[in-house]
Scaffold this active site. Structure first.
Site, PDB file in Angstrom:
ATOM      1  N   TYR A  29      23.730   5.269  33.931  1.00 54.20           N
ATOM      2  CA  TYR A  29      23.254   6.437  34.676  1.00 54.20           C
ATOM      3  C   TYR A  29      22.124   6.043  35.618  1.00 54.20           C
ATOM      4  CZ  TYR A  29      21.415  11.161  35.508  1.00 54.20           C
ATOM      5  OH  TYR A  29      20.981  12.334  36.089  1.00 54.20           O
ATOM      6  N   THR A  89      18.107  23.229  33.508  1.00 51.43           N
ATOM      7  CA  THR A  89      19.527  23.557  33.440  1.00 51.43           C
ATOM      8  C   THR A  89      20.033  23.442  32.009  1.00 51.43           C
ATOM      9  OG1 THR A  89      19.973  21.256  34.056  1.00 51.43           O
ATOM     10  CG2 THR A  89      20.045  22.903  35.807  1.00 51.43           C
TER      11      THR A  89
END
Length: 247
Positions: free
Chosen positions: A159, A194
């Site tokens: 990532y 989120t």
């Protein structure tokens, strides 16, 4: 109506900051193409935008599939006649999304491959698919979603590598697009609310960002107010990058 008549393609458009950006762009007059691997969710979100007076279509796109990408590009051109904004928002940490257990060296290699394919190769292929249209139009903005983990590193190495790569991709698109009025910027958030777990990530400001705070930066970079900004990475991380103590 700052974006009236402009068309935006948004990956990861059925959730999170991708969806919120699409909603805000539509509210300001843009035509929005919400691309998501979940067709039903993309179509439902587009329908909601239309119910609220906006212009949107939802389309199933797996960013690992170049045919899907080209189909979304062609649909945008067929329905709206231009592609003025590309937001590469689809992605996520592979270790979380795929539930990888243990240390990096213990993961199945498929986890790493998924992370690079979705977080870097997908945006790269989307840029490849739309850049010629923007060059022909003599206008366009590409926004690539990076991450603070692409600057600091993390315990999900694929990532972090992909998000660091987004910075290089952005600079490359800026170089290619500059002679033709096409800009490219990278937005690298720190923790954003989120997901509830984001609240546990430390920042110098002592909190995670509200999603709209990141979306407001994206909207600014897409707008004519940012006409002289290209090739840059914009950290919006509450100071998480400022040295030790925020791990």
């Amino acid at each position: 109506m700052e974006f009236k008549g402009r068309t935006a393609i948004i990956t990861g458009g059925a959730s999170g900051m991708g969806l919120l950006t699409g909603q805000e762009l539509a509210r300001q007059g843009a035509n929005v193409v919400l691309c998501d691997v979940n067709r039903e969710a993309a179509e439902k979100c587009a329908e909601e935008i239309r119910r609220n007076g906006g212009s949107a279509i939802g389309v199933a796109v797996d960013v690992r599939n170049y045919d899907d990408i080209c189909a979304a590009r062609d649909l945008a051109l067929r329905e709206f006649g231009s592609i003025d904004i590309l937001l590469n928002s689809a992605g996520g940490a592979s270790c979380r999304v795929l539930g990888a257990q243990g240390a990096f060296q213990e993961w199945d290699v498929s986890v790493i491959q998924w992370g690079i394919d979705v977080n870097l190769k997908g945006p790269l292929m989307f840029c490849h698919a739309v850049i010629q249209t923007m060059i022909n139009q003599k206008r366009g903005v590409i926004i690539n979603m990076g991450s603070i983990d692409g600057v600091t590193g993390s315990f999900c190495p694929d990532y972090s590598a992909a998000k660091a790569g987004m910075i290089g991709l952005t600079k490359s698109m800026a170089l290619i697009g500059a002679p033709h009025g096409v800009r490219a910027c990278c937005v690298s958030p720190g923790p954003v609310l989120t997901r509830p777990a984001m609240a546990r990530m430390k920042t110098r400001l002592g909190r995670a960002a509200e999603p709209i705070e990141v979306v407001n930066l994206i909207l600014y970079l897409c707008s004519d107010k940012a006409a002289f900004i290209t090739g840059s990475n914009h950290l919006i991380d509450g100071g998480r990058n400022c040295g030790s103590g925020c791990a």
